[in-house]
Design a protein around this motif. Structure first.
Motif, short mmCIF file in Angstrom:
data_model
loop_
_atom_site.label_atom_id
_atom_site.label_comp_id
_atom_site.label_asym_id
_atom_site.label_seq_id
_atom_site.Cartn_x
_atom_site.Cartn_y
_atom_site.Cartn_z
N ARG A 343 -26.77 -17.43 45.19
CA ARG A 343 -25.87 -16.27 45.22
C ARG A 343 -24.56 -16.57 44.50
NH1 ARG A 343 -26.65 -12.08 48.94
NH2 ARG A 343 -24.72 -11.32 47.98
N TYR A 344 -24.06 -17.78 44.68
CA TYR A 344 -22.81 -18.16 44.02
C TYR A 344 -22.98 -18.19 42.50
CZ TYR A 344 -19.31 -21.37 42.16
OH TYR A 344 -18.35 -21.96 41.40
N ARG A 345 -24.12 -18.70 42.04
CA ARG A 345 -24.34 -18.77 40.60
C ARG A 345 -24.53 -17.39 39.98
NH1 ARG A 345 -28.51 -23.95 40.43
NH2 ARG A 345 -26.89 -25.57 40.61
N LEU A 346 -24.90 -16.41 40.77
CA LEU A 346 -25.05 -15.03 40.26
C LEU A 346 -23.78 -14.21 40.45
CD1 LEU A 346 -28.64 -14.20 41.60
CD2 LEU A 346 -27.98 -14.80 39.26
N SER A 347 -22.77 -14.77 41.08
CA SER A 347 -21.56 -14.01 41.39
C SER A 347 -20.60 -14.01 40.20
CB SER A 347 -20.86 -14.61 42.61
OG SER A 347 -20.38 -15.92 42.33
N GLU A 348 -19.64 -13.08 40.23
CA GLU A 348 -18.61 -13.02 39.21
C GLU A 348 -17.70 -14.24 39.26
OE1 GLU A 348 -16.48 -9.42 39.50
OE2 GLU A 348 -18.20 -8.12 39.06
N LEU A 349 -17.51 -14.78 40.47
CA LEU A 349 -16.65 -15.95 40.61
C LEU A 349 -17.16 -17.11 39.76
CD1 LEU A 349 -14.31 -17.40 42.07
CD2 LEU A 349 -15.93 -17.98 43.89
N TYR A 350 -18.48 -17.24 39.62
CA TYR A 350 -19.06 -18.33 38.84
C TYR A 350 -19.19 -17.97 37.36
CZ TYR A 350 -22.46 -21.78 37.21
OH TYR A 350 -23.10 -22.76 36.51
N ASN A 351 -19.56 -16.73 37.06
CA ASN A 351 -19.91 -16.35 35.69
C ASN A 351 -18.74 -15.80 34.89
OD1 ASN A 351 -22.94 -16.70 35.48
ND2 ASN A 351 -22.80 -15.48 37.34
N GLU A 352 -17.69 -15.36 35.54
CA GLU A 352 -16.58 -14.76 34.80
C GLU A 352 -15.87 -15.82 33.96
OE1 GLU A 352 -12.61 -12.03 35.65
OE2 GLU A 352 -13.73 -12.93 37.29
N GLN A 353 -15.67 -15.51 32.68
CA GLN A 353 -14.99 -16.41 31.77
C GLN A 353 -13.49 -16.22 31.88
OE1 GLN A 353 -16.47 -18.73 29.97
NE2 GLN A 353 -18.55 -18.11 30.60
#
Length: 390
Positions: A343-353
């Motif tokens: 879930r963390y890897r799919l979240s914006e917190l992880y993916n947002e540049q």
């Protein structure tokens, strides 16, 4: 948004209350925990009997009877053997003391240059003999303490009777209980919980049932192998090594060291030491290449350090009940952690540049053959201020 936050707080409160009640009622949950484990172990066999055309009650009765016969038979077989092994160990304690004082301790002293007065072998031998000698009186002591309290007798007998009774009813109604819990779940989280429960069931099925079979097989193999070597306490050492094998390498290390010492004391030659080494080498090969791949599989994902931490933490928080449930709970926690990680890897917190930071240096690192490290930092120039005058 406020509705979603309110629902999450409600779910958190319900979970917190359930966890608090389990922690509060831990002293009285022992028979129910043991019964639940027995029911969980017997449920797949009951399901197979159901698929063959038997009713659930008859299937549960057959499985429960088989489990009861196996448990009683193992206890009737092992208790006399272990008692004789302990008596043999107590009788041979003087020989172990002589070996430690005249062989082991002088060897360590000469190699490590220790003070001769650092180790008082006579006092240590007396202490070990006193403590091991009391093992045979543990049951008598416990029964004596229990007999002095009428309430203690009632609680002890109640727990003893509750385990098979609760195990039978849980086994008979296992599928119904699972379906009831599924219907009680909020519909918003039911698919997620069902998925996690299915993954946890696969992990627990592979770990609990498989690891119990591995422990039993290793205990029988080590006990039989050391008995064939001729060790008088070989069966006891083998059983201990097998029971401790759920912690990686712990059972092997303790059993191997104890068997080597027993062989040196009893025989005093290198032939039997090599035979003991051969037994444990074959046992490790059997465990690593046959038992664990076939019975447990490679999907557990429990690191040895995590296993040790789970056992210690469970014992500290919930006593013996925590030790009993530590590894199954750790397996479920690993499933939850994997889900949260996905879930963390799919979240914006992880993916947002994030925006480019011009202050961060671009560092080139060069390692020379002589081991010297050279760094060349290129710091991006600071932006010019357009408001500054010429």
């Amino acid at each position: 948004m406020s509705q979603d936050i309110s629902r999450r707080w409600q779910l958190f409160a319900i979970t917190a209350v359930i966890v608090y009640l389990i922690w509060l009622l831990a002293p009285v949950l022992m028979p129910f925990a043991v019964a639940a484990m027995l029911a969980y172990l017997g449920d797949p066999l009951a399901d197979r009997l159901e698929r063959l055309g038997l009713g659930r009650s008859w299937a549960a009765t057959i499985v429960f009877t088989v489990l009861l016969i196996v448990v009683v038979g193992v206890l009737l077989l092992l208790i006399p053997l272990i008692a004789r092994q302990i008596e043999n160990l107590i009788e041979n304690l003087p020989r172990y003391g002589d070996w430690a004082q005249n062989v082991a301790w002088p060897w360590l002293q000469s190699r490590l240059h220790l003070d001769p007065h650092t180790f008082d072998s006579d006092r240590l031998l007396a202490a070990i003999k006193a403590h091991i000698g009391s093992i045979g009186d543990v049951a008598t002591t416990v029964l004596g303490k229990v007999s002095r309290s009428g309430l203690g007798v009632v609680m002890w007998m109640t727990n003893l009777v509750l385990i098979p009774v609760v195990a039978f009813y849980l086994l008979r109604d296992w599928d119904r209980l699972v379906a009831t819990i599924d219907r009680m779940l909020p519909r918003s989280i039911q698919p997620t919980v069902a998925h996690l429960a299915h993954e946890s069931d696969k992990i627990l099925g592979a770990f609990v049932r498989g690891q119990l079979l591995v422990m039993l097989a290793l205990g029988v193999f080590y006990g039989a192998g050391l008995g064939l070597v001729g060790l008088s306490v070989g069966l006891l050492i083998g059983l201990v090594a097998g029971l401790l094998s759920f912690v990686p390498y712990l059972g092997f290390i303790i059993g191997f060291v104890a068997a080597i010492i027993a062989a040196l004391v009893q025989f005093g030659d290198w032939t039997h030491v090599l035979l003991v080494c051969g037994v444990f080498m074959v046992g490790q090969l059997l465990e690593g290449y046959v038992l664990v791949p076939k019975l447990v599989g490679d999907k557990i994902g429990l690191h040895p350090v995590a296993v040790i931490f789970a056992v210690l933490a469970g014992g500290y928080l919930f006593g013996f009940l925590g030790v009993l449930l530590a590894l199954p709970a750790a397996s479920v926690i690993m499933v939850l952690l994997r889900y949260l990680l996905e879930r963390y890897r799919l979240s914006e917190l992880y993916n947002e540049q994030g925006p480019h930071d011009p202050v961060i240096a671009e560092v080139d690192v060069t390692v020379h053959r002589d081991g010297e490290v050279e760094t060349d930092a290129k710091v991006a120039p600071a932006p010019q201020d357009d408001r500054a005058g010429p």
